[in-house]
Design an enzyme around this catalytic site. Sequence first.
Site, PDB file in Angstrom:
ATOM      1  CG  HIS A 173      -5.684  -2.069   1.723  1.00  0.00           C
ATOM      2  ND1 HIS A 173      -4.635  -1.479   2.703  1.00  0.00           N
ATOM      3  CD2 HIS A 173      -6.133  -0.428   2.664  1.00  0.00           C
ATOM      4  CE1 HIS A 173      -4.137  -0.735   2.930  1.00  0.00           C
ATOM      5  NE2 HIS A 173      -5.548   0.112   3.306  1.00  0.00           N
TER       6      HIS A 173
ATOM      7  CG  ASP B  95      -2.161  -5.722  -2.430  1.00  0.00           C
ATOM      8  OD1 ASP B  95      -3.376  -5.337  -2.014  1.00  0.00           O
ATOM      9  OD2 ASP B  95      -0.832  -5.139  -1.732  1.00  0.00           O
TER      10      ASP B  95
ATOM     11  CG  HIS C 276      -3.823  -0.425  -2.010  1.00  0.00           C
ATOM     12  ND1 HIS C 276      -2.561  -0.831  -2.606  1.00  0.00           N
ATOM     13  CD2 HIS C 276      -3.840  -0.565  -1.047  1.00  0.00           C
ATOM     14  CE1 HIS C 276      -2.348  -1.946  -1.867  1.00  0.00           C
ATOM     15  NE2 HIS C 276      -3.216  -1.927  -0.908  1.00  0.00           N
TER      16      HIS C 276
ATOM     17  CB  CYS D 254      -1.565   0.443   1.178  1.00  0.00           C
ATOM     18  SG  CYS D 254      -0.696  -1.036   2.514  1.00  0.00           S
TER      19      CYS D 254
ATOM     20  CD  GLN E  35      -0.287  -8.620   0.907  1.00  0.00           C
ATOM     21  OE1 GLN E  35      -0.063  -7.729   0.225  1.00  0.00           O
ATOM     22  NE2 GLN E  35      -1.225  -8.675   1.559  1.00  0.00           N
TER      23      GLN E  35
ATOM     24  NE  ARG F 190       2.549  -8.175   6.136  1.00  0.00           N
ATOM     25  CZ  ARG F 190       1.526  -8.812   5.040  1.00  0.00           C
ATOM     26  NH1 ARG F 190       0.715  -9.435   6.277  1.00  0.00           N
ATOM     27  NH2 ARG F 190       0.938  -7.659   4.480  1.00  0.00           N
TER      28      ARG F 190
ATOM     29  CE  LYS G 251      -9.844  -7.053   9.313  1.00  0.00           C
ATOM     30  NZ  LYS G 251      -9.046  -8.184   9.476  1.00  0.00           N
TER      31      LYS G 251
END
Length: 652
Positions: free
Chosen positions: A518, A386, A388, A337, A384, A366, A472
Amino acid sequence: MIKITFPDKAVREYPEGTTAMDIAKSISEGLARNVLSAKVNGKLWDTTRPITEDSTLELLTWDSPDGKATLWHSSAHLMAEALESFYPGVKFGIGPPVEGGFYYDVDLGKNSISSDDFKKIEDKMLELARQSNTYTRKEVSKRDAIKYFEEKGDEYKLDLLKDLEDGQITFYTQGNFTDLCRGPHIPNTGYIKAVKLLNIAGAYWRGDETKKQLTRIYGITFPKQSLLQEYLVMVEEAKKRDHRKLGKEMELFTFSEKVGLGLPLWLPKGAMLRERLESFLRKAQLKSGYVPVVTPHIGNKQLYVTSGHYEKYGKDSFQPIRTPAEGEEFFLKPMNCPHHCEIYKSKPYSYKDLPVRLAEFGTVYRYEQSGELHGLTRVRGFTQDDAHLFCRPDQVKKEFIKVIDLVLYVFRALDLTEFTAQISLRDPENKAKYIGSDENWDKAEKAIIEAAAEKGLKTVVEIGEAAFYGPKLDFMVKDALGRKWQLGTIQVDYNLPERFELEYTGSDNKKHRPVMIHRAPFGSLERFVALLIEHCAGNFPMWLAPEQVIILPVSDHYMDYAKKVCTLLNNSDIRALVDERPEKVGRKIRDAEVKKFPFMLIVGEKEQETGTVSVRKHGGEDLGVKKVEEFRDYVMKEIEEKIASFEEVNAG
RNA sequence: GCCGAUGUAGCUCAGUUGGUUAGAGCUACUGAUUUGUAAUCAGUAGGUCGGGGGUUCGAGUCCCUCCAUCGGCUCCA
């Protein structure tokens, strides 16, 4: 007399002080034998506890989750009694029922216990169970309760008592064991017919790493011996679906100590599977108004200081990478992000430009504690899917719905039907924990709830589970062994636009802050593939299968024909190959079954002469003899239907 | 990280109370077999018994240590 209302709305009268057990008996002896606890006016109630007012009543048996929980809770007490008989002076923490059994946290003092001791504990539990000792409820004053546990020297129960109100405290006793407990319990220990201790683990008192670690013993019990046998079979079956086992067998991925813990290596078949998933989603995203971006694997420390991730997650990141001469600090990217925010900032936007949807299959790293790592579901490096979305506040709901559509589209193509949607909202009692205005929160929460309702999602609402930056919606799926994992997620975020000072120009010619969403339909490719493997037991939907068709010539004589068939299929992008080994057909079929090919084509003299193939599906279903072209069209149609384009699916 | 368990061939597993050159099946390789819906036969190869240290005349087996793997560490009596 009091009036008892049953779930079917029937009302019957009973004398005041009657019990659920009396009522069960009045209905049938069989029911009375099976009833484990009850719900009286919606509250869990012992079957032996008097009912003194007009009430609604639900009798709970093994078939209901609450019934199971009652048996397991009582079993935890039974195990405690057994433990106390072997280890006098043992102290008890908490012993609740859980999904799939129960546990008790115990402090054994100088003693220790291992799975070798399970047999004797199980035997003792069964021995005590056979005594059919009643579970007796007793209300006690807080003073007496404290006195009892002070005498016993059990500091954990005393710790628990601190938080309890006088007048609300009850003890339950069975045989020689008395425990602080809210209940309810089964009538007597005789209802427990089969016992299996499962495993042993360390668990910190109250889940707090700074507190003492207790020994947690997990177990499960059943009201019938046969249920235990069924359970054991089920566990064996589940182990066969384990993605770690299948991933190895099917050559999808592997791990190497040299490369590092939690860092998966995707083998060719797994990598191709991943690529198919990616391109499938890419296509849908393109149609859905996303634009691709690509960002690097590391980011300057300052980026994460700005985003706030450094402060919150710095210690869960891989430590900084420094440039040799300048001493700049970089972190391996733990999320995409912040990078995407900077992409947004690279140019000014009008309110007419929004929403902007930036998508990236971004690999992030991570730090996870070594003991937390688990196959592909919990790793240290993962990708991910991912994206946004930067939108105006008035667009949040519409965008949210579009994302739900996308997630459902993905799940549908993969036959993932068993999932739960969890809406996580903020805790209104504790607003300080969250950032963003009340108005925005209310709007966002309302948008999520409405969006989920409009899509007809079965949802579970969790108050207080929201992220600090916004509410979320998560899509949760269980693995083969019943453990819950989060796959897809959609999150509203007011925090990052603020921190990165993102803006757009409104129709009023003033600067406004966009809202960020997200979202990741798969969540991570690694976890998604893991769960997918477990759900289909390695039998992937055909469009995903590493190899879709294997052609089995009856003997070498038909090899050329087999190869011709193979080429024809390959030319239509069907992944087919020929088993060229000089083996018997039976052997080739067996191996193809084990390797989970969706289709086997047997070709011999008959087929060669007529330009046909004999089609056998994985699992043994015989589809008979088909013309080669007919089979090809059949396969192509099946694939097309499964991954019908996003617009097609969402037209209706 | 912490608690508990486990670690023998590519895979699945045997290996007595410590006692000669550590076994089997599958896989792989070689040869024979030319096969019709879940395993053709024979042969060959493959292991510093997770790494290191120790006890012992002798260690896969006992002890210590490290590593990895598995189960768990939220679900509030």
